[in-house]
Design an enzyme around this catalytic site. Structure first.
Site, mmCIF file in Angstrom:
data_model
loop_
_atom_site.group_PDB
_atom_site.id
_atom_site.type_symbol
_atom_site.label_atom_id
_atom_site.label_comp_id
_atom_site.label_asym_id
_atom_site.label_seq_id
_atom_site.Cartn_x
_atom_site.Cartn_y
_atom_site.Cartn_z
ATOM 1 N N LEU A 280 0.831 -1.201 0.000
ATOM 2 C CA LEU A 280 0.000 0.000 0.000
ATOM 3 C C LEU A 280 0.867 1.253 0.000
ATOM 4 O O LEU A 280 0.537 2.254 -0.648
ATOM 5 C CB LEU A 280 -0.933 0.004 1.210
ATOM 6 C CG LEU A 280 -1.803 1.256 1.357
ATOM 7 C CD1 LEU A 280 -2.750 1.393 0.172
ATOM 8 C CD2 LEU A 280 -2.572 1.241 2.661
ATOM 9 N N TYR A 281 1.981 1.219 0.730
ATOM 10 C CA TYR A 281 2.906 2.352 0.730
ATOM 11 C C TYR A 281 3.326 2.688 -0.699
ATOM 12 O O TYR A 281 3.272 3.843 -1.136
ATOM 13 C CB TYR A 281 4.134 2.027 1.576
ATOM 14 C CG TYR A 281 5.269 3.006 1.420
ATOM 15 C CD1 TYR A 281 5.180 4.292 1.942
ATOM 16 C CD2 TYR A 281 6.434 2.647 0.745
ATOM 17 C CE1 TYR A 281 6.221 5.203 1.794
ATOM 18 C CE2 TYR A 281 7.475 3.544 0.593
ATOM 19 C CZ TYR A 281 7.369 4.820 1.119
ATOM 20 O OH TYR A 281 8.396 5.704 0.961
#
Length: 488
Positions: A280-281
């Site tokens: 997700l980062y």
């Protein structure tokens, strides 16, 4: 029986049957009516229950995620260490301020504007005036020092969140203040404050380094990444696009090598695909690159993105592998290594030179004051900033063992599917061509500089081979080890 009697009897039977039928019909209608009433009442109750449940969910969402419901994305200024704050979600503690209350309303007035102009004014001819977000962070701190050292004007902004020990960020803030750099305790999602900042002084550039970092932490607190890396970037670009001075500032911002995700081509080039993020980062950073394209196209902002490759060095981030490994080695705690992991470790001084080179060559924005229109296309660039020579993480640990004079208690495991990638390797030919970026610091030299700072800052003492890491305040404490992080 006489015929008249028979007719009367027949009529009586027919009347009885008719009455019975009418009664039955009335009973059926009454029963149907009752059923309809019951269904109607049940539907009404169900509707009320649904409305109440919806209101309860909205209220719960508002309590936990006010930044998404607020027009200005204002965040709570309560300390994350206070009892009331500790009961809030980790999203609030990561994005909220950890210091004294410093709402945007406190940053105003003639005295405040004079201080901003003082800090933002260059001390050399043709110097830059730079707003640095995340100035108390690792890269932001070093860039602010370097800009100030060469005579540029610098104003910093940081929310001092609790992702890692805020005392380290406060120490960086104090050192910057001693060099004449003001660092505001505020959040990038405070759009009103950003607009006031960019109206208080004629900033030529914004160096946007504030972000929620860390690959695996995104699995525990995904909302923090959306709020900081996506909404926060939009807030900064909005303020830059609508700056009130005649010339919009150029924007240089931190993307990440993580955007390469599942790419298997090596070394990683800016020409390679980045549409398969592994975390997700990485996805929020990739989203940031698309957002930057939109603001460049619509408002004529000059925007340069920098993909950092595993930055390390003095004053670094405690969540990074080299830092947490050093603590664990000194404390005698085990460390976990991912088998076959290799990283393109890039020393902080090399990254700073790349950041300043990107600022110096950014080119001008073409938007008119207030973001109403643009006079033509503006620069939109993307660069890798890496060391070009990935090394096994086991080698990094061996260098730390030598510098610290102590063997690590190693545990080697297979890399889990949690967002980390097996290797990173930067191709930096574009940065070398456009602003002379050439990393020169070897891993051994860079780690030696880190360990020198680490030992001094934490006041390391070794007694009988049992090392204790002493916090800056003098308290002894052992830190649990962390597996190697790919976050940059």
């Amino acid at each position: 029986m006489p015929a008249g009697v028979v007719d009367a009897a027949a009529k009586g039977v027919r009347l009885d049957r008719h009455a019975a039928g009418a009664s039955s019909l009335l009973l059926r209608r009454a029963s149907g009516g009752n059923k309809q009433l019951l269904v109607s009442a049940s539907s009404h109750l169900l509707f009320r229950a649904t409305v109440l449940a919806t209101l309860a969910l909205v209220l719960l969402f508002a309590v936990h995620y006010p930044s998404l419901l607020s027009h200005s994305f204002s965040l709570s200024s309560a300390s994350p260490h206070s009892p009331s704050s500790s009961r809030r979600s980790s999203h609030r503690s990561l994005l909220g301020r950890s210091g004294p209350s410093s709402s945007s309303s406190s940053y105003s007035g003639a005295a405040w504007e004079r201080e901003i102009r003082r800090s933002a004014t260059p001390r050399r001819a043709d110097g830059l005036s730079v707003l640095v977000t995340g100035a108390a962070g690792f890269v932001g701190f070093h860039c602010s020092l370097a800009l100030r050292a060469r005579g540029d004007g610098v104003v910093g902004l940081d929310n001092f969140n609790a992702y890692y020990d805020p005392s380290l960020k406060r120490a960086r803030q104090r050192l910057l203040a001693s060099r004449g750099v003001s660092v505001l305790d505020a959040d990038i999602n405070d759009g009103a404050l950003l607009h006031r900042l960019l109206s208080a002084a004629p900033f030529t550039h914004v160096l946007h380094l504030a972000a929620q970092a860390g690959v695996r932490h995104a699995m525990r607190d995904p909302q923090a990444y959306v709020s900081s890396n996506v909404a926060g970037l939009v807030s900064v670009l909005e303020a830059a696009a609508h700056a009130q001075y005649q010339q919009q500032p150029a924007v240089v911002w931190a993307s990440s090598s993580s955007v390469y995700g599942l790419n298997t081509e090596s070394p990683f080039s800016e020409d390679h695909r980045t549409d398969r993020p592994a975390s997700l980062y990485a996805a929020t950073k990739k989203a940031g690159e698309a957002i930057a394209h939109a603001y460049n196209h619509i408002y004529g902002l000059s925007i340069t993105g920098l993909r950092f490759f595993t930055v390390y060095g003095p004053w670094g981030r405690p969540d990074m592998a080299y830092f947490s490994f050093a603590r664990s080695i000194v404390a005698g705690d085990p460390i976990t290594l991912f088998r076959d992991a290799r990283r393109d470790f890039t020393y902080i001084d090399d990254v700073v030179r790349g950041c300043l080179g990107a600022l110096d060559t950014a080119g001008k924005s073409t938007g008119v004051s207030g973001g109403r229109k643009k006079s033509g296309p503006a620069p939109l660039r993307m660069y890798n900033l890496g060391n070009t020579s990935p090394v096994p993480v086991t080698r990094m640990v061996a260098v730390l063992e030598k510098l610290l004079g102590k063997k690590a208690n190693k545990r080697v495991v297979t890399m889990p599917s949690n967002g980390d990638v097996p290797f990173t390797h930067a191709n930096v030919t574009h940065a070398a061509r456009d602003f002379g970026y050439r990393p020169t610091t070897s891993l051994e030299e860079g780690l030696r500089h880190f360990v020198d700072w680490f030992v001094q800052y934490y006041k390391i003492e070794n007694k009988g081979g049992n090392g204790n890491v002493l916090a800056a305040g003098g308290k002894t404490g052992k830190r649990k080890s962390m597996a190697m992080s790919a976050a940059s």
